[in-house]
Write a protein that holds these residues in place. Structure first.
Motif, PDB file in Angstrom:
ATOM      1  N   GLU A  51       0.657  -1.289  -0.172  1.00 55.51           N
ATOM      2  CA  GLU A  51       0.024   0.052   0.209  1.00 55.51           C
ATOM      3  C   GLU A  51       0.752   1.265   0.198  1.00 55.51           C
ATOM      4  O   GLU A  51       0.228   2.373  -0.392  1.00 55.51           O
ATOM      5  N   HIS A  62      -8.704   0.245  -9.018  1.00 61.74           N
ATOM      6  CA  HIS A  62      -9.412   1.490  -8.376  1.00 61.74           C
ATOM      7  C   HIS A  62     -10.228   2.277  -9.463  1.00 61.74           C
ATOM      8  O   HIS A  62     -11.361   2.825  -9.040  1.00 61.74           O
ATOM      9  N   GLU A  66     -14.034   3.289  -9.770  1.00 62.49           N
ATOM     10  CA  GLU A  66     -14.565   4.725  -9.618  1.00 62.49           C
ATOM     11  C   GLU A  66     -15.211   5.136 -10.709  1.00 62.49           C
ATOM     12  O   GLU A  66     -16.265   6.113 -10.536  1.00 62.49           O
ATOM     13  N   ARG A  95      -8.905  -1.049  -0.153  1.00 62.66           N
ATOM     14  CA  ARG A  95      -7.660  -0.670   0.606  1.00 62.66           C
ATOM     15  C   ARG A  95      -6.998   0.522  -0.237  1.00 62.66           C
ATOM     16  O   ARG A  95      -7.308   0.885  -1.419  1.00 62.66           O
ATOM     17  N   GLN A  99     -10.163   4.035   2.375  1.00 62.29           N
ATOM     18  CA  GLN A  99     -10.269   4.619   1.007  1.00 62.29           C
ATOM     19  C   GLN A  99     -11.107   3.676   0.042  1.00 62.29           C
ATOM     20  O   GLN A  99     -10.703   3.563  -0.995  1.00 62.29           O
ATOM     21  N   SER A 100     -11.952   3.029   0.762  1.00 57.95           N
ATOM     22  CA  SER A 100     -12.448   1.981  -0.198  1.00 57.95           C
ATOM     23  C   SER A 100     -13.285   2.530  -1.567  1.00 57.95           C
ATOM     24  O   SER A 100     -14.096   3.664  -1.327  1.00 57.95           O
ATOM     25  N   LYS A 101     -13.082   2.045  -2.663  1.00 57.18           N
ATOM     26  CA  LYS A 101     -13.665   2.197  -3.678  1.00 57.18           C
ATOM     27  C   LYS A 101     -15.142   1.744  -3.997  1.00 57.18           C
ATOM     28  O   LYS A 101     -15.860   2.101  -4.782  1.00 57.18           O
TER      29      LYS A 101
END
Length: 182
Positions: A51, A62, A66, A95, A99-101
């Motif tokens: 990360e 990600h 989004e 993760r 910051q979950s998408k």
């Protein structure tokens, strides 16, 4: 209104029935729906050490999440649970912590298996995780494709008309669900 769906197959196998099912959903999608099939085969195993400098495959995941209005998850069943590759993708999408998408993305779940029950156990186990990820999951209609090997031809195309009809009905309900949530 145009809708973009991020679709995930929980199987990496070359001739996967689960991937064939996702492709059938894409082919039968309503005209105003774009289905992007997301490749999760290059994701590293979840590792918090990574990360610090997210791998490119995770960044692409990600971005795909989004950009999507909603998510479609298809899973085979392994020991009455969903697949580890799908779990890995779900974990990476959540993760780094906080910051979950996935948060608030409408989701629908498909079960697929060459056996009778259509991955019933996998779907219900997966729904538990989706609740934790704060993803509003469409409850009805459910979609279980059992005896998948009888539904596709040698080129991987869905040939079973009853299944095609169910997919179209599923799309109708899913579009209503997406619009309700969004």
């Amino acid at each position: 209104m145009a809708i973009t769906i991020a679709a995930f197959s929980g199987s990496l196998r070359k001739d996967s029935f689960t991937t064939k099912l996702i492709k059938a959903f894409k082919e039968l999608a309503p005209e105003d729906v774009t289905v992007d099939i997301i490749d999760i085969s290059q994701l590293p195993l979840i590792n918090q050490d990574l990360e610090i400098n997210l791998p490119q495959a995770v960044k692409q995941l990600h971005n795909s999440i989004e950009q999507a209005d909603a998510v479609l998850l298809a899973t085979p069943e392994y020991n009455r649970s969903y697949s580890p590759v799908l779990k890995n993708a779900l974990d990476w999408g959540s993760r780094p912590e906080g910051q979950s998408k996935w948060k608030s993305k409408p989701v629908a779940v498909l079960g697929c298996t060459p056996y009778q029950l259509g991955a019933f156990g996998a779907v219900h186990h997966l729904r538990q995780v989706l609740t934790y990820l704060d993803m509003p999951a469409m409850q009805q209609p459910e979609f279980y494709l059992g005896k998948a090997s009888d539904k596709f031809n040698g080129e991987g195309k869905l040939t079973d008309q009853e299944t095609k009809d169910l997919i179209i009905q599923f799309w109708d309900a899913y579009i209503i669900w997406i619009n309700k949530i969004n």
